[in-house]
Design an enzyme around this catalytic site. Structure first.
Site, PDB file in Angstrom:
ATOM      1  N   GLY A  25       0.924  -1.206  -0.088  1.00 17.80           N
ATOM      2  CA  GLY A  25       0.124   0.145  -0.036  1.00 17.80           C
ATOM      3  C   GLY A  25       0.844   1.251   0.039  1.00 17.80           C
ATOM      4  NE  ARG A  26      -2.436   6.020   2.032  1.00 11.42           N
ATOM      5  CZ  ARG A  26      -3.623   6.125   2.168  1.00 11.42           C
ATOM      6  NH1 ARG A  26      -4.453   6.883   1.471  1.00 11.42           N
ATOM      7  NH2 ARG A  26      -4.284   5.509   3.499  1.00 11.42           N
ATOM      8  CB  ILE A  27       3.301   2.676   4.839  1.00  9.06           C
ATOM      9  CG1 ILE A  27       2.374   3.668   5.381  1.00  9.06           C
ATOM     10  CG2 ILE A  27       4.586   2.580   5.552  1.00  9.06           C
ATOM     11  CD1 ILE A  27       1.979   3.504   6.723  1.00  9.06           C
ATOM     12  NE  ARG A  82      -3.014  -0.608  13.895  1.00  3.71           N
ATOM     13  CZ  ARG A  82      -2.343   0.709  13.755  1.00  3.71           C
ATOM     14  NH1 ARG A  82      -1.060   0.773  13.757  1.00  3.71           N
ATOM     15  NH2 ARG A  82      -3.345   1.496  13.442  1.00  3.71           N
ATOM     16  CD  GLU A 118       1.204  -1.439  19.900  1.00  6.98           C
ATOM     17  OE1 GLU A 118       0.644  -0.190  20.072  1.00  6.98           O
ATOM     18  OE2 GLU A 118       1.624  -1.786  19.207  1.00  6.98           O
ATOM     19  CG  HIS A 176       2.127   2.350  17.744  1.00  5.56           C
ATOM     20  ND1 HIS A 176       1.409   1.301  18.049  1.00  5.56           N
ATOM     21  CD2 HIS A 176       2.155   2.788  16.590  1.00  5.56           C
ATOM     22  CE1 HIS A 176       0.433   1.624  16.864  1.00  5.56           C
ATOM     23  NE2 HIS A 176       0.800   2.532  16.123  1.00  5.56           N
ATOM     24  CB  ALA A 193       6.238   4.279  12.610  1.00  2.00           C
TER      25      ALA A 193
HETATM   26  C1  DGY Z   1      -1.952   5.235  12.808  1.00  3.04           C
HETATM   27  O1  DGY Z   1      -2.004   6.013  12.506  1.00  3.04           O
HETATM   28  O2  DGY Z   1      -2.853   4.193  12.666  1.00  3.04           O
HETATM   29  C2  DGY Z   1      -0.651   4.684  13.572  1.00  3.04           C
HETATM   30  O3  DGY Z   1      -0.447   3.455  14.130  1.00  3.04           O
HETATM   31  C3  DGY Z   1      -0.404   5.747  14.646  1.00  3.04           C
HETATM   32  O4  DGY Z   1       0.370   6.761  13.946  1.00  3.04           O
END
Ligand code: DGY
Length: 327
Positions: free
Chosen positions: A156-158, A239, A268, A287, A289
């Site tokens: 996807g985008r990331i 995730r 988490e 968490h 990022a």
């Molecule tokens: C999200 O936006 O879903 C990330 O996990 C937290 O920035």
């Protein structure tokens, strides 16, 4: 019209708070930790709008407790904590913050990849602990990053941003996703589409970028980890529950894979007795990022825009369930 009431479930950037306060009567939860669920139920009793985070459970019971609720806005691109179907059934729009954190999250995934491969955390901790005694030809060895094959699960985008970053390191890319990218994009980023097993078998680095769904829960477990190279680095900035933590522990401990670097865990926060925390070949960060200043600021103001649009009966600029406007 009476001024709407809003509950904001955590401290946010002042710019976003100002935007909301200009149009609504705000109650802000200023503790560092999330409001407990029972407290949240009380806090939403009279509100028209709710600004929430991934750590807040927004379910049917909460919506029952908030009969006036007409705008839910989440500061995150993910929204698995929200019962969107239920919100839709009730005609409540749900906002989220897509797009803005894409590059920032990929930066972190790449940083984790490099940190694990080059053993940055172990090295830095050793220096602080006074363990730097000499230069040694066999200390802190890891794989080269440049030229290594990068496997990307979820394009996807990331995932695509991760692929872009890998270009500077001359890394061929294998990827798997249910959707294949067009051929010109594959060519541009030196990407080869392959079945997931092939990606796992042939990659030196495997970076996970899938959404959490029932299909991706524990997508990486014993079978998948056994397929990977014994010196492979596994990165997860998606995730936590996408990777089975018990299987990961065994794989790292028994040398089925070389390293893991995780921005996300299951659960988490990770519990302090989690065996993953005993391993030198596992880096875990909390968490973070998306935690660059510009990105978190933009996430906050986007969430404010969504919240206010919902309160004003206008379409949210970024809405998870735009079908509510068709009713
Ligand atoms: C999200 O936006 O879903 C990330 O996990 C937290 O920035």
């Amino acid at each position: 019209m009476p001024i709407p009431k809003v509950f904001i479930a955590r401290r946010i950037f002042q710019e976003a708070l100002d935007m909301i306060s200009a149009e609504a009567d705000v109650e802000l939860w200023s503790d560092e930790l999330p409001p407990p669920y029972e407290t949240l139920l009380q806090k939403v009793a009279n509100v028209d709008g709710l600004l929430c985070l991934l750590t807040d459970k927004i379910d049917a019971q909460l919506m029952d407790a908030a009969p006036n609720l007409r705008s839910i806005s989440q500061i995150a691109v993910g929204f698995e904590n929200i019962d969107v179907e239920e919100a839709t059934r009730r005609g409540i729009p749900v906002g989220y913050t897509p797009g803005v954190l894409t590059g920032t999250t990929a930066d972190m995934a790449f940083a984790l990849l490099m940190a694990a491969a080059r053993r940055l955390v172990e090295g830095a901790e050793a220096v602080r602990a006074g363990k730097w005694k000499t230069w040694h030809p066999l200390h802190y060895l890891g794989p080269d990053v440049f030229g290594g094959t990068l496997g990307i699960l979820g394009m996807g985008r990331i995932g695509l941003e991760m692929a872009k970053r890998a270009q500077g390191f001359d890394m061929p890319i294998l990827y798997y996703d249910v959707y294949r990218r067009p051929k010109d994009v594959e060519k541009q980023y030196n990407m080869t589409y392959a079945p997931i097993d092939t990606v796992l078998r042939q990659s030196d680095f495997v970076s996970v970028h899938v959404n959490l769904t029932p299909e991706t829960y524990h997508l990486i477990s014993h079978h998948e980890l056994h397929l990977m190279k014994s010196n492979a680095v596994l990165i997860n900035a998606a995730r936590g529950p996408v990777i089975d933590p018990a299987a990961l522990y065994l794989a790292l401990k028994e040398g089925q894979i070389g390293f893991a670097a995780l921005d996300v865990t299951e659960p988490e926060p990770i519990t302090m007795d989690d065996p993953l925390l005993t391993l030198d070949n596992c880096i875990i960060v909390p968490h973070i990022a998306s935690a660059s200043v510009p990105t978190r600021l933009r996430m906050s103001t986007m969430a404010a825009e969504n919240l206010l649009a919902g309160l004003n009966g206008q379409p949210m600029p970024n809405c998870v369930n735009p079908e509510v406007y068709e009713k």
